[in-house]
Scaffold this active site. Sequence first.
Site, PDB file in Angstrom:
ATOM      1  N   LYS A   1      24.719   8.411  25.639  1.00 57.76           N
ATOM      2  CA  LYS A   1      25.623   9.086  24.703  1.00 57.76           C
ATOM      3  C   LYS A   1      25.749   8.195  23.475  1.00 57.76           C
ATOM      4  O   LYS A   1      26.391   7.146  23.505  1.00 57.76           O
ATOM      5  CB  LYS A   1      26.997   9.309  25.339  1.00 57.76           C
ATOM      6  CG  LYS A   1      27.895  10.155  24.463  1.00 57.76           C
ATOM      7  CD  LYS A   1      29.134  10.600  25.221  1.00 57.76           C
ATOM      8  CE  LYS A   1      29.932  11.613  24.433  1.00 57.76           C
ATOM      9  NZ  LYS A   1      30.452  11.084  23.170  1.00 57.76           N
TER      10      LYS A   1
ATOM     11  N   SER B   1      31.894  20.324  22.118  1.00 55.58           N
ATOM     12  CA  SER B   1      31.895  18.946  22.607  1.00 55.58           C
ATOM     13  C   SER B   1      31.739  18.958  24.120  1.00 55.58           C
ATOM     14  O   SER B   1      31.611  20.007  24.737  1.00 55.58           O
ATOM     15  CB  SER B   1      33.165  18.229  22.181  1.00 55.58           C
ATOM     16  OG  SER B   1      34.268  18.917  22.687  1.00 55.58           O
ATOM     17  N   LEU B   2      31.725  17.777  24.699  1.00 55.44           N
ATOM     18  CA  LEU B   2      31.477  17.643  26.134  1.00 55.44           C
ATOM     19  C   LEU B   2      32.752  17.254  26.858  1.00 55.44           C
ATOM     20  O   LEU B   2      33.603  16.562  26.296  1.00 55.44           O
ATOM     21  CB  LEU B   2      30.438  16.544  26.373  1.00 55.44           C
ATOM     22  CG  LEU B   2      29.032  16.799  25.832  1.00 55.44           C
ATOM     23  CD1 LEU B   2      28.252  15.495  25.779  1.00 55.44           C
ATOM     24  CD2 LEU B   2      28.306  17.810  26.699  1.00 55.44           C
TER      25      LEU B   2
ATOM     26  N   CYS C   1      39.938 -31.499  15.744  1.00 53.44           N
ATOM     27  CA  CYS C   1      40.787 -32.630  16.067  1.00 53.44           C
ATOM     28  C   CYS C   1      39.937 -33.884  15.923  1.00 53.44           C
ATOM     29  O   CYS C   1      38.824 -33.941  16.417  1.00 53.44           O
ATOM     30  CB  CYS C   1      41.302 -32.492  17.498  1.00 53.44           C
ATOM     31  SG  CYS C   1      42.002 -34.018  18.143  1.00 53.44           S
TER      32      CYS C   1
ATOM     33  N   LYS D   1      22.870  16.582  31.790  1.00 53.16           N
ATOM     34  CA  LYS D   1      22.706  18.001  31.470  1.00 53.16           C
ATOM     35  C   LYS D   1      21.855  18.654  32.554  1.00 53.16           C
ATOM     36  O   LYS D   1      20.801  18.104  32.913  1.00 53.16           O
ATOM     37  CB  LYS D   1      21.988  18.149  30.115  1.00 53.16           C
ATOM     38  CG  LYS D   1      22.742  17.509  28.957  1.00 53.16           C
ATOM     39  CD  LYS D   1      21.898  17.449  27.693  1.00 53.16           C
ATOM     40  CE  LYS D   1      22.702  16.766  26.587  1.00 53.16           C
ATOM     41  NZ  LYS D   1      21.908  16.538  25.362  1.00 53.16           N
TER      42      LYS D   1
ATOM     43  N   LYS E   1      31.614   8.414  30.618  1.00 51.40           N
ATOM     44  CA  LYS E   1      31.913   7.392  29.614  1.00 51.40           C
ATOM     45  C   LYS E   1      31.942   5.995  30.220  1.00 51.40           C
ATOM     46  O   LYS E   1      32.368   5.799  31.358  1.00 51.40           O
ATOM     47  CB  LYS E   1      33.281   7.681  28.971  1.00 51.40           C
ATOM     48  CG  LYS E   1      33.378   9.039  28.309  1.00 51.40           C
ATOM     49  CD  LYS E   1      32.732   9.059  26.946  1.00 51.40           C
ATOM     50  CE  LYS E   1      33.565   8.356  25.928  1.00 51.40           C
ATOM     51  NZ  LYS E   1      34.426   9.258  25.153  1.00 51.40           N
TER      52      LYS E   1
ATOM     53  N   GLU F   1       0.835  -1.205   0.000  1.00 49.00           N
ATOM     54  CA  GLU F   1       0.000   0.000   0.000  1.00 49.00           C
ATOM     55  C   GLU F   1       0.869   1.254   0.000  1.00 49.00           C
ATOM     56  O   GLU F   1       0.598   2.229  -0.691  1.00 49.00           O
ATOM     57  CB  GLU F   1      -0.925   0.009   1.229  1.00 49.00           C
ATOM     58  CG  GLU F   1      -2.061  -0.989   1.123  1.00 49.00           C
ATOM     59  CD  GLU F   1      -2.785  -1.183   2.448  1.00 49.00           C
ATOM     60  OE1 GLU F   1      -3.991  -0.930   2.486  1.00 49.00           O
ATOM     61  OE2 GLU F   1      -2.128  -1.575   3.437  1.00 49.00           O
TER      62      GLU F   1
ATOM     63  N   CYS G   1      41.890 -37.225  22.920  1.00 47.74           N
ATOM     64  CA  CYS G   1      42.497 -35.899  23.043  1.00 47.74           C
ATOM     65  C   CYS G   1      42.241 -35.325  24.443  1.00 47.74           C
ATOM     66  O   CYS G   1      41.093 -35.224  24.858  1.00 47.74           O
ATOM     67  CB  CYS G   1      41.917 -34.976  21.977  1.00 47.74           C
ATOM     68  SG  CYS G   1      42.502 -33.289  22.073  1.00 47.74           S
TER      69      CYS G   1
HETATM   70  S1  IVH Z   1      25.024  17.154  23.871  1.00 45.31           S
HETATM   71  C1  IVH Z   1      27.229  21.251  23.981  1.00 45.31           C
HETATM   72  N1  IVH Z   1      23.912  14.788  24.040  1.00 45.31           N
HETATM   73  O1  IVH Z   1      28.900  13.588  22.033  1.00 45.31           O
HETATM   74  C2  IVH Z   1      27.002  19.784  24.117  1.00 45.31           C
HETATM   75  N2  IVH Z   1      25.916  14.993  22.809  1.00 45.31           N
HETATM   76  O2  IVH Z   1      31.432  15.032  23.105  1.00 45.31           O
HETATM   77  C3  IVH Z   1      26.440  19.207  22.883  1.00 45.31           C
HETATM   78  N3  IVH Z   1      26.668  12.908  21.752  1.00 45.31           N
HETATM   79  O3  IVH Z   1      29.551  15.998  19.589  1.00 45.31           O
HETATM   80  C4  IVH Z   1      26.355  17.724  22.904  1.00 45.31           C
HETATM   81  N4  IVH Z   1      24.996  11.660  22.465  1.00 45.31           N
HETATM   82  O4  IVH Z   1      28.274  13.912  18.915  1.00 45.31           O
HETATM   83  C5  IVH Z   1      24.939  15.490  23.559  1.00 45.31           C
HETATM   84  N5  IVH Z   1      22.785  12.761  24.234  1.00 45.31           N
HETATM   85  C6  IVH Z   1      23.807  13.462  23.755  1.00 45.31           C
HETATM   86  C7  IVH Z   1      24.813  12.897  22.953  1.00 45.31           C
HETATM   87  C8  IVH Z   1      25.858  13.692  22.498  1.00 45.31           C
HETATM   88  C9  IVH Z   1      26.105  11.683  21.747  1.00 45.31           C
HETATM   89  C10 IVH Z   1      27.931  13.243  21.094  1.00 45.31           C
HETATM   90  C11 IVH Z   1      27.843  14.406  20.138  1.00 45.31           C
HETATM   91  C12 IVH Z   1      28.832  15.425  20.623  1.00 45.31           C
HETATM   92  C13 IVH Z   1      29.716  14.624  21.492  1.00 45.31           C
HETATM   93  C14 IVH Z   1      30.241  15.487  22.599  1.00 45.31           C
END
Ligand code: IVH
Length: 675
Positions: A117, A84-85, A429, A293, A317, A37, A435
Amino acid sequence: MAVPESIVRRVGKLREAIERHNYRYYVLDAPTISDAEFDALFRELQELEAQYPKLATPDSPTRRVGAPPLEEFPEVKHATPMLSLNNAFADDEVVAFDRRVRELLEGREVEYAVEPKLDGLAIGLSYENGAFTQGATRGDGYTGEDVTANLRTIHAIPLRLHTPQPPGSLEVRGEVIMRKRDFARLNEHQRADGHKEFVNPRNAAAGSLRQLDSRVTAGRRLTFFAYGVGIAEGGEVPRDKHSRLLDFLEALGFPVPPERKVVRGADGLLAYYREVGRKRDKLPYEIDGVVYKVNDLRSQKELGFVSRAPRFAVAHKFPAEEAATELLDIQVQVGRTGALTPVARLKPVFVGGVTVTNATLHNEDEINRKDVRIGDTVIVRRAGDVIPEVVAVVPEKRPKGARKFAMPGKCPECGSRVERPEDEAVARCTAGLYCPAQRKQALLHFASRRAMDIEGLGDKLVEQLVDTGLVKTPADLYRLDLDAVVKLERMAEKSAANLLAAIEGSKKTTLARFVYALGIRNVGEATARDLARHFGRLDAMLEADQAALMEVTDVGPVVAASILRFFAEPHNRKVIEQLRSRGVTWDEGAPRRPAAKGPVAGKTVVLTGTLPHFTRDEAKAIIEGAGGKVTGSVSKKTDYVVAGADPGSKYDKAVELGITILDEEGFEKLINKGS
Ligand code: IVH
């Protein structure tokens, strides 16, 4: 030519319907129409757009299939940088993060939005008045690459926001990922096509998204999860909490991480980390940690950024599941079934939270496919409790003297011949019982309840008997004496006597049990019984060739070859002789001769479905009594298929091959013809 109003409306309706079904399928995983469909709607739209080119728009779902290749990706300057974080690895770093946040906010317990993450690549998606206009990679955080055409092929990304009142401008940020299942499928295809495989889903996602030809991307099954907003101008966008911002994105049609939550305080953060850590292996996509966050968006602003990372968020991590190290040597290990597994000896490396020095290379074909050589730098993976494995080589790091590996022709444990059947990946084997590596397992099987039934001979005891050298083969069990057994650990006089009595009691057995106890590959209890019934005497079985073995019910070429291989090994013959000479006996019967005459004699019959008046076993007994053979699957060699009610695929196969199919009446007629 003016486009009729009715066509314009129809095209609008089709686009809306296709995107709605697309969303149900790719984002909600809950389709409400069939593929056929859906295809019909899609084709109708394609045809109308071809007929009225004026109607074609960049946000039409027909554009998800990819566009002609680009020369290069244009650059995109991010309106707000994609930062980045900071990472945290240990609990105390998380506690410190929470403390700093509280100090700066001069408050009490803080509310956090927490998310997995995702392990993919960061993307920003721009929408103008609700339509997807441009998408870019993170690049260096300030300038990325315009991969709009590729992103359009990702079905989880809405081409139009699901709202009649979209913000004037909205940039949604998130991660493009490839699910584990789609990654496995992609690598299967890569392998089949002779292309290089991807090392992990993240590399596969990145490689697929950074294709100049978006038609390649369209074939790759990428998906997307939103985790934030870059800019938002005009319209009703939540400005109080991050969690509400994600709810809002979800309502606009974006997938958001289903494992997201709101928690309080450092305890809440750490509990979430452990919860997700436990689920990690079972999630359909790879994650490399969790992200915390501060949920209140005003507080986020207040906290601000240090250099290139926010102070309001941190990535906690998980231990890395992959690491590079040096492959020092490849050794071969013999498993309990005699399977030879090449094992990588590694320079110790910390991966998946432990120090790893050995990793499996699976089998010879895998080594060749990955082109692994001794001396190489390799990527080792340890995910959860799974045995560490070598997933790839780092080709740039190959030293001059890197050596190829060859599977040994003899078992490294016992020196017996190694065999690898043509259509199998595993070399084995052939020594079986002889064995040492296979000995313990073989002994346990030999003693098990449905085999020789030696009560009290369990793992611990077998372990000791083999390790002390008292028992090498099952035949050695029958010359154990009390003095030796009593000396074993945790063996009192009484238990030693019980064990010897159990061994003595097992001597009188049946041929079927004995054959099963030998632990011949592919010979389970049922086959052992069929063999015993068919040959009656062990010597007849030992003398049988391939053809003679295949006369036995349900014995095909694979099982016959296994039996021949087992009996061809002199060690196995010797153990059998010793068992007999040490008193293991059974009643030998006359071989069950197939009836010489009659319409079923020498014929191969397959039973399928339920017969009105016979059970499966009764029908089988009748056929065998008449000198026929009953097998489990239909092939060109099948003479008759007897089909009852609700027959399975065997019936279809019989029709396909033109084999005579009988119902119960026909079957009875056939049987009675002979008598
Ligand atoms: S927040 C200003 N949330 O991790 C912060 N990042 O090291 C913006 N990532 O470049 C990132 N899962 O590629 C955020 N739930 C998540 C995430 C996430 C993966 C990655 C993202 C970023 C990197 C930061």
